[in-house]
Design a protein around this motif. Structure first.
Motif, PDB file in Angstrom:
ATOM      1  N   HIS A 198      36.196  37.057  42.250  1.00 28.84           N
ATOM      2  CA  HIS A 198      37.048  38.278  42.939  1.00 28.84           C
ATOM      3  C   HIS A 198      38.490  37.682  43.007  1.00 28.84           C
ATOM      4  O   HIS A 198      38.936  36.775  43.051  1.00 28.84           O
ATOM      5  CB  HIS A 198      36.422  38.420  44.496  1.00 28.84           C
ATOM      6  CG  HIS A 198      34.948  38.383  44.346  1.00 28.84           C
ATOM      7  ND1 HIS A 198      34.142  37.342  44.504  1.00 28.84           N
ATOM      8  CD2 HIS A 198      34.167  39.759  44.303  1.00 28.84           C
ATOM      9  CE1 HIS A 198      32.916  37.968  44.413  1.00 28.84           C
ATOM     10  NE2 HIS A 198      32.900  39.375  44.252  1.00 28.84           N
ATOM     11  N   GLY A 199      39.447  38.883  43.326  1.00 25.26           N
ATOM     12  CA  GLY A 199      40.807  38.560  43.317  1.00 25.26           C
ATOM     13  C   GLY A 199      41.596  39.662  43.841  1.00 25.26           C
ATOM     14  O   GLY A 199      40.859  40.595  44.596  1.00 25.26           O
ATOM     15  N   HIS A 200      42.747  39.516  43.757  1.00 24.70           N
ATOM     16  CA  HIS A 200      43.546  40.502  44.583  1.00 24.70           C
ATOM     17  C   HIS A 200      44.902  40.780  43.380  1.00 24.70           C
ATOM     18  O   HIS A 200      45.343  39.773  42.949  1.00 24.70           O
ATOM     19  CB  HIS A 200      44.109  40.255  45.699  1.00 24.70           C
ATOM     20  CG  HIS A 200      45.044  41.204  46.494  1.00 24.70           C
ATOM     21  ND1 HIS A 200      46.409  41.010  46.437  1.00 24.70           N
ATOM     22  CD2 HIS A 200      44.740  42.218  47.345  1.00 24.70           C
ATOM     23  CE1 HIS A 200      46.909  42.048  47.144  1.00 24.70           C
ATOM     24  NE2 HIS A 200      45.869  42.848  47.835  1.00 24.70           N
ATOM     25  N   GLY A 263      36.976  42.668  41.621  1.00 24.55           N
ATOM     26  CA  GLY A 263      36.131  41.753  41.395  1.00 24.55           C
ATOM     27  C   GLY A 263      35.505  42.098  39.792  1.00 24.55           C
ATOM     28  O   GLY A 263      35.614  43.195  39.630  1.00 24.55           O
ATOM     29  N   ILE A 264      34.964  41.198  39.268  1.00 28.83           N
ATOM     30  CA  ILE A 264      34.218  41.182  38.067  1.00 28.83           C
ATOM     31  C   ILE A 264      32.982  40.629  38.140  1.00 28.83           C
ATOM     32  O   ILE A 264      32.680  39.760  38.949  1.00 28.83           O
ATOM     33  CB  ILE A 264      34.945  40.771  36.898  1.00 28.83           C
ATOM     34  CG1 ILE A 264      35.045  39.014  36.784  1.00 28.83           C
ATOM     35  CG2 ILE A 264      36.451  41.261  36.648  1.00 28.83           C
ATOM     36  CD1 ILE A 264      35.440  38.609  35.479  1.00 28.83           C
ATOM     37  N   ASP A 265      31.853  41.013  37.544  1.00 35.74           N
ATOM     38  CA  ASP A 265      30.585  40.543  37.514  1.00 35.74           C
ATOM     39  C   ASP A 265      30.378  40.043  36.172  1.00 35.74           C
ATOM     40  O   ASP A 265      30.941  40.530  35.075  1.00 35.74           O
ATOM     41  CB  ASP A 265      29.503  41.558  37.825  1.00 35.74           C
ATOM     42  CG  ASP A 265      29.589  42.346  38.957  1.00 35.74           C
ATOM     43  OD1 ASP A 265      30.210  41.669  39.944  1.00 35.74           O
ATOM     44  OD2 ASP A 265      29.251  43.266  39.365  1.00 35.74           O
ATOM     45  N   GLY A 295      33.738  35.279  48.230  1.00 41.15           N
ATOM     46  CA  GLY A 295      34.584  34.566  47.137  1.00 41.15           C
ATOM     47  C   GLY A 295      35.980  34.226  47.486  1.00 41.15           C
ATOM     48  O   GLY A 295      36.646  33.174  47.039  1.00 41.15           O
ATOM     49  N   MET A 296      36.620  35.058  48.279  1.00 41.79           N
ATOM     50  CA  MET A 296      38.129  34.834  48.803  1.00 41.79           C
ATOM     51  C   MET A 296      38.195  33.876  49.906  1.00 41.79           C
ATOM     52  O   MET A 296      39.185  32.969  49.830  1.00 41.79           O
ATOM     53  CB  MET A 296      38.704  36.257  48.957  1.00 41.79           C
ATOM     54  CG  MET A 296      38.974  37.086  47.921  1.00 41.79           C
ATOM     55  SD  MET A 296      39.605  36.610  46.463  1.00 41.79           S
ATOM     56  CE  MET A 296      41.409  36.431  47.011  1.00 41.79           C
ATOM     57  N   GLY A 297      37.170  33.345  50.450  1.00 44.82           N
ATOM     58  CA  GLY A 297      37.164  32.525  51.531  1.00 44.82           C
ATOM     59  C   GLY A 297      38.197  33.003  52.628  1.00 44.82           C
ATOM     60  O   GLY A 297      38.500  33.926  53.101  1.00 44.82           O
TER      61      GLY A 297
END
Length: 304
Positions: A198-200, A263-265, A295-297
């Motif tokens: 995951h990301g931003h 996010g990617i799977d 995932g980003m915590g």
């Protein structure tokens, strides 16, 4: 301190993106909203509230009266923005609908390059029949409509000609009068592990990633749960490929005008010889996802 947020958790966003004009959630989708909201409670901070007809009460203690709230959505679709607007909440900046539709359409992911042998995006029945005539490791193909989530909008078919039960579904998916016609066609393979990253994407285009997650999914690909991947859950090449695929996806999203969470799977699969192989990107979700907060915590660039 971050300002408290008013959330619309519109888990059905992909269905609205498929037909945004006059969209109304199906009863079955609305009925699952409370259960799904509990699964993503890590998104919420103290003082946050949830605004939705399907979620009548906050999942965390609400902010004191008069506290200014920032409006946020699982995906900022027109319906989500209307709900926030009617509540009088100041909206966080969000990408326009045409960008959301483009980057969540499966063709966007396909255009970055296919990641399974024989996979392709087709726009006609002739292309589809030619694709599924090819061999696959299991003798089956998986057809995916442009928008879908939790295993919806998919059909498994045997290699060869379309059987009568699948043909009407395929013909409807390839209607040339529809601006969203087309199908992602990929071999049905035996999965041996599901993962995500995951990301931003910042407004200026910078991409920030979290940590890989290992996911539990049912036979149809619907999410069941996730946890941070341990060091031994991914091989060095798998981890490197997953990070590279996520960065590539994030940069493509930025280039398309998108900003916000994504996010990617990915998954590990077994070929016909019994060898394990790696698919570093099977889906791109340009929105929050069920495992995004895991995932980003503690990193919350979405709130900055």
């Amino acid at each position: 301190m971050d300002r408290a947020s008013a959330w619309v958790l519109n888990f059905d966003a992909d269905e609205e993106l498929a037909r945004p004009a006059g969209y109304t959630p199906r009863a079955a989708v609305a009925g699952r909203a409370p259960e799904l909201a509990v699964r993503v409670s890590a998104l919420l901070r103290p003082g946050d509230v949830v605004l939705s007809p399907e979620l009548p009460s906050p999942l965390v203690p609400p902010a004191p009266p008069g506290t200014p709230l920032v409006g946020r959505a699982w995906c900022p679709t027109p319906r989500a923005l209307r709900l926030l607007g009617r509540a009088g909440v100041a909206l966080a900046e969000a990408p326009p609908l045409d960008v959301l539709r483009r980057v969540n359409h499966r063709r966007f992911c396909a255009d970055l390059g296919q990641t399974l042998p024989g996979a392709r995006y087709v726009a006609s029945l002739a292309e589809l029949e030619a694709a599924i005539a090819e061999p696959t490791p299991t003798g089956h193909w998986l057809l995916k409509r442009p928008f879908g989530f939790a295993g919806r909008g998919r059909r498994r078919v045997a290699r060869g000609a379309l059987l009568p039960d699948a043909r009407p579904w395929a013909v409807a998916s390839l209607d040339p009068a529809s601006p969203d016609s087309g199908l992602q066609v990929e071999p049905w393979v035996e999965r041996r592990g599901d993962f995500s990253l995951h990301g931003h994407v910042a407004r200026g285009g910078a991409v920030r990633l979290g940590d890989p997650c290992i996911q539990r999914c049912d036979a149809n690909g619907a999410y069941l749960g996730a946890a941070l991947a341990d060091e031994g859950d991914l091989g060095d090449g798998e981890r490197r490929g997953l990070v590279e695929a996520a960065l590539e996806a994030g940069q493509a999203l930025a280039g398309a005008g998108y900003f916000g969470p994504f996010g990617i799977d990915a998954f590990r699969w077994e070929d016909e010889r019994g060898a394990l192989r790696w698919n570093p990107r099977c889906e791109i979700n340009a929105r929050y996802t069920m495992a995004w907060a895991i995932g980003m915590g503690s990193a919350r660039p979405d709130l900055e």
